[in-house]
Write a protein that holds these residues in place. Sequence first.
Motif, PDB file in Angstrom:
ATOM      1  N   GLU A 133      74.617  48.132 -21.500  1.00 16.47           N
ATOM      2  CA  GLU A 133      74.266  46.975 -22.331  1.00 16.47           C
ATOM      3  C   GLU A 133      73.377  46.007 -21.555  1.00 16.47           C
ATOM      4  N   VAL A 134      72.262  45.604 -22.190  1.00 18.96           N
ATOM      5  CA  VAL A 134      71.407  44.618 -21.537  1.00 18.96           C
ATOM      6  C   VAL A 134      71.304  43.341 -22.357  1.00 18.96           C
ATOM      7  N   MET A 135      71.781  43.376 -23.593  1.00 21.99           N
ATOM      8  CA  MET A 135      71.799  42.164 -24.404  1.00 21.99           C
ATOM      9  C   MET A 135      72.963  42.266 -25.381  1.00 21.99           C
ATOM     10  N   ASP A 136      73.855  41.239 -25.389  1.00 23.37           N
ATOM     11  CA  ASP A 136      74.981  41.299 -26.312  1.00 23.37           C
ATOM     12  C   ASP A 136      74.651  40.541 -27.601  1.00 23.37           C
ATOM     13  N   ALA A 137      75.584  40.560 -28.536  1.00 23.54           N
ATOM     14  CA  ALA A 137      75.310  39.984 -29.858  1.00 23.54           C
ATOM     15  C   ALA A 137      74.963  38.486 -29.823  1.00 23.54           C
ATOM     16  N   PRO A 138      75.755  37.646 -29.088  1.00 29.75           N
ATOM     17  CA  PRO A 138      75.389  36.214 -29.085  1.00 29.75           C
ATOM     18  C   PRO A 138      74.002  35.964 -28.502  1.00 29.75           C
ATOM     19  N   SER A 139      73.652  36.642 -27.393  1.00 29.52           N
ATOM     20  CA  SER A 139      72.333  36.367 -26.820  1.00 29.52           C
ATOM     21  C   SER A 139      71.228  36.960 -27.694  1.00 29.52           C
ATOM     22  N   PHE A 140      71.558  38.001 -28.428  1.00 30.15           N
ATOM     23  CA  PHE A 140      70.620  38.566 -29.411  1.00 30.15           C
ATOM     24  C   PHE A 140      70.220  37.466 -30.404  1.00 30.15           C
ATOM     25  N   SER A 141      71.212  36.800 -30.983  1.00 30.03           N
ATOM     26  CA  SER A 141      70.873  35.817 -32.013  1.00 30.03           C
ATOM     27  C   SER A 141      70.234  34.578 -31.400  1.00 30.03           C
ATOM     28  N   ARG A 142      70.631  34.208 -30.170  1.00 32.01           N
ATOM     29  CA  ARG A 142      69.952  33.088 -29.501  1.00 32.01           C
ATOM     30  C   ARG A 142      68.492  33.423 -29.247  1.00 32.01           C
ATOM     31  N   THR A 143      68.233  34.676 -28.878  1.00 34.69           N
ATOM     32  CA  THR A 143      66.856  35.093 -28.614  1.00 34.69           C
ATOM     33  C   THR A 143      65.990  34.975 -29.867  1.00 34.69           C
ATOM     34  N   VAL A 144      66.540  35.442 -31.005  1.00 32.92           N
ATOM     35  CA  VAL A 144      65.777  35.362 -32.261  1.00 32.92           C
ATOM     36  C   VAL A 144      65.466  33.891 -32.578  1.00 32.92           C
ATOM     37  N   THR A 145      66.467  33.021 -32.400  1.00 33.97           N
ATOM     38  CA  THR A 145      66.246  31.594 -32.670  1.00 33.97           C
ATOM     39  C   THR A 145      65.177  31.028 -31.738  1.00 33.97           C
ATOM     40  N   ARG A 146      65.220  31.434 -30.479  1.00 36.27           N
ATOM     41  CA  ARG A 146      64.227  30.929 -29.520  1.00 36.27           C
ATOM     42  C   ARG A 146      62.814  31.374 -29.905  1.00 36.27           C
ATOM     43  N   ILE A 147      62.674  32.642 -30.280  1.00 36.76           N
ATOM     44  CA  ILE A 147      61.342  33.133 -30.683  1.00 36.76           C
ATOM     45  C   ILE A 147      60.855  32.336 -31.894  1.00 36.76           C
ATOM     46  N   ALA A 148      61.760  32.069 -32.843  1.00 36.04           N
ATOM     47  CA  ALA A 148      61.390  31.286 -34.032  1.00 36.04           C
ATOM     48  C   ALA A 148      60.829  29.928 -33.604  1.00 36.04           C
ATOM     49  N   HIS A 149      61.523  29.264 -32.651  1.00 40.50           N
ATOM     50  CA  HIS A 149      61.043  27.959 -32.157  1.00 40.50           C
ATOM     51  C   HIS A 149      59.682  28.087 -31.489  1.00 40.50           C
ATOM     52  N   GLU A 150      59.519  29.132 -30.695  1.00 42.42           N
ATOM     53  CA  GLU A 150      58.240  29.322 -29.989  1.00 42.42           C
ATOM     54  C   GLU A 150      57.085  29.518 -30.970  1.00 42.42           C
ATOM     55  N   ILE A 151      57.366  30.289 -32.048  1.00 45.43           N
ATOM     56  CA  ILE A 151      56.314  30.545 -33.038  1.00 45.43           C
ATOM     57  C   ILE A 151      55.880  29.232 -33.682  1.00 45.43           C
ATOM     58  N   ILE A 152      56.863  28.407 -34.043  1.00 42.18           N
ATOM     59  CA  ILE A 152      56.548  27.131 -34.691  1.00 42.18           C
ATOM     60  C   ILE A 152      55.798  26.217 -33.716  1.00 42.18           C
ATOM     61  N   GLU A 153      56.257  26.201 -32.458  1.00 41.04           N
ATOM     62  CA  GLU A 153      55.649  25.324 -31.459  1.00 41.04           C
ATOM     63  C   GLU A 153      54.189  25.726 -31.201  1.00 41.04           C
ATOM     64  N   ARG A 154      53.974  27.008 -30.970  1.00 41.48           N
ATOM     65  CA  ARG A 154      52.636  27.488 -30.634  1.00 41.48           C
ATOM     66  C   ARG A 154      51.649  27.225 -31.768  1.00 41.48           C
ATOM     67  N   ASN A 155      52.108  27.380 -33.019  1.00 43.29           N
ATOM     68  CA  ASN A 155      51.207  27.223 -34.161  1.00 43.29           C
ATOM     69  C   ASN A 155      51.254  25.818 -34.763  1.00 43.29           C
ATOM     70  N   LYS A 156      51.993  24.942 -34.112  1.00 44.54           N
ATOM     71  CA  LYS A 156      52.147  23.553 -34.589  1.00 44.54           C
ATOM     72  C   LYS A 156      52.547  23.535 -36.060  1.00 44.54           C
ATOM     73  N   GLY A 157      53.596  24.268 -36.372  1.00 45.07           N
ATOM     74  CA  GLY A 157      54.065  24.355 -37.755  1.00 45.07           C
ATOM     75  C   GLY A 157      53.968  25.769 -38.270  1.00 45.07           C
ATOM     76  N   VAL A 158      54.130  25.924 -39.566  1.00 48.55           N
ATOM     77  CA  VAL A 158      54.107  27.280 -40.130  1.00 48.55           C
ATOM     78  C   VAL A 158      53.112  27.382 -41.283  1.00 48.55           C
ATOM     79  N   ASP A 159      52.066  26.556 -41.261  1.00 47.44           N
ATOM     80  CA  ASP A 159      51.081  26.594 -42.334  1.00 47.44           C
ATOM     81  C   ASP A 159      50.400  27.960 -42.391  1.00 47.44           C
ATOM     82  N   ASP A 160      50.217  28.481 -43.600  1.00 48.23           N
ATOM     83  CA  ASP A 160      49.527  29.761 -43.826  1.00 48.23           C
ATOM     84  C   ASP A 160      50.099  30.900 -43.000  1.00 48.23           C
TER      85      ASP A 160
END
Lengths: 317, 184
Positions: free
Chosen positions: B9-36
């Motif tokens: 095992e290299v990633m368990d369930a809690p860190s899996f969901s934290r990772t998805v949340t972090r990527i979501a934040h990064e996407i919003i941050e990099r694009n300054k929102g979610v327009d288009d």
Amino acid sequence: MGIRGGHLLDLESLTAEEIISILDAARSFREVIDRDIKKVPTLRGITVVNLFYEPSTRTRISFELAEKRLSADSLSFSSVTSSVQKGESLKDTIQNIEAMRTDMVVLRHSSPGAANFLTRCCDSKVINAGDGAHEHPTQGLLDIFTMRERYGRVKDLRVLIVGDIKHSRVARSNIWGLKKLGAQVAICGPSTLLPYEIEKTGVEVFSNLDKALEGVDVVNILRIQRERQDAGYFPTLREYTLLYGIDATRLKRLNPGFTIMHPGPMNRGVEITVDVAESSDSVILEQVTNGVAVRMAVLYLLMAKEPIADKEGVLTP
Amino acid sequence: MSEEKKLIEVMDAPSFSRTVTRIAHEIIERNKGVDDMAVIGIRTRGAILAERLVSAIEKIENISLPLGLLDITLYRDDVHTRLEQPVVQKTEIIFRVSNKVVILVDDVLFTGRTARAALDAIIDFGRPKCIQLAVLIDRGHRELPIRADYVGKNIPTSFSERVVVKMEEQDGADGVYIEKPTEE
């Protein structure tokens, strides 16, 4: 699951699983042909020859489009404008074309077994696009695909095929494919146009159309070939129409939610009336659209590399 | 009993969901929102991951982004060399990709060939404003000049190992594992 043997010659020798895998793939290809850019690069570098020894509109254009949508290079050959007129044989023709490095052949020919013969005289993968009165597997597949998409199943569907069963490769491919998938198939036509011992395939045989139509879900209407009248199979076209033509009043005998199909080309006013052909229960043009998707699926599945057995009989790519 | 392959095992369930949340934040941050913006997942597990990202972004921004599911089978570069054709699944992209910021999602980035096929497939649907690649795991061994914009976790692997991503919707539970090659 793909298609065993590297050729598609008939539906009689396919298993239910093989047919299902073609129909499932066709569903995905149907999505491709509904896109704005109706092309995927899957068969780049593959050359397909469409060898047509008989006239054809739908099948030929459908195969050509399927090939182009998959990015294959396609050549179309018509016997009328070729050296066949100088007496060149089928075997010589294909061997010469193949010498130019082609990969696949789609064959339409008036002799039953012509596609099978071709597999023995060339290395290309062969698709039968109709061989005499034997089979027309891609037409059978597209008819079954159209039924399956409409009803969500084929098993226990009640399908009636009406018309000249004796000379129809479409009927044979439909019967084999539908029976394998568990449909209840019946046929109806003048007894002179029903093949000998056809009931051995497990179909119900009717000569009275009104009786045959009772409780049916799908009616597949075959073209009546006018030249059959001269050969004495039925007295007049008018009599055929009265006894076996599908008109609006006859449709009342069908199950609710019924479907009208016809493989084309239609003789309007002979085997089918204009109002039935153009009614909302008719899927005749839908069949044509689905034909491209089904042929794309067949081309795709046949292009899997053939396994080569080593000394121990282990298959490797 | 068949021999169970060894999974680390290299990633368990809690860190899996934290990772998805972090990527979501990064996407919003990099694009300054979610327009288009639109999210397209590569079938099978990339599609599930894309669904998770869409709902993670919805929680943060209160906007439900268009979600597309992409089957790249028809764009593969090994169609002529395989013994049996891979099963073609349906592509479902019902929105226009033209002028969209497309977030392309897959579970594992390995040789880069799947991402290459996906890029070609998306561009056949239209001309996006840009395409950004988000992956849960980057395991290295690229064979093409492709990199991810958002990476859940970098996991150095040897070529013969396999990275197994399990997801609740498909496999009952979330987790990432490395499967060692069985020694003969």
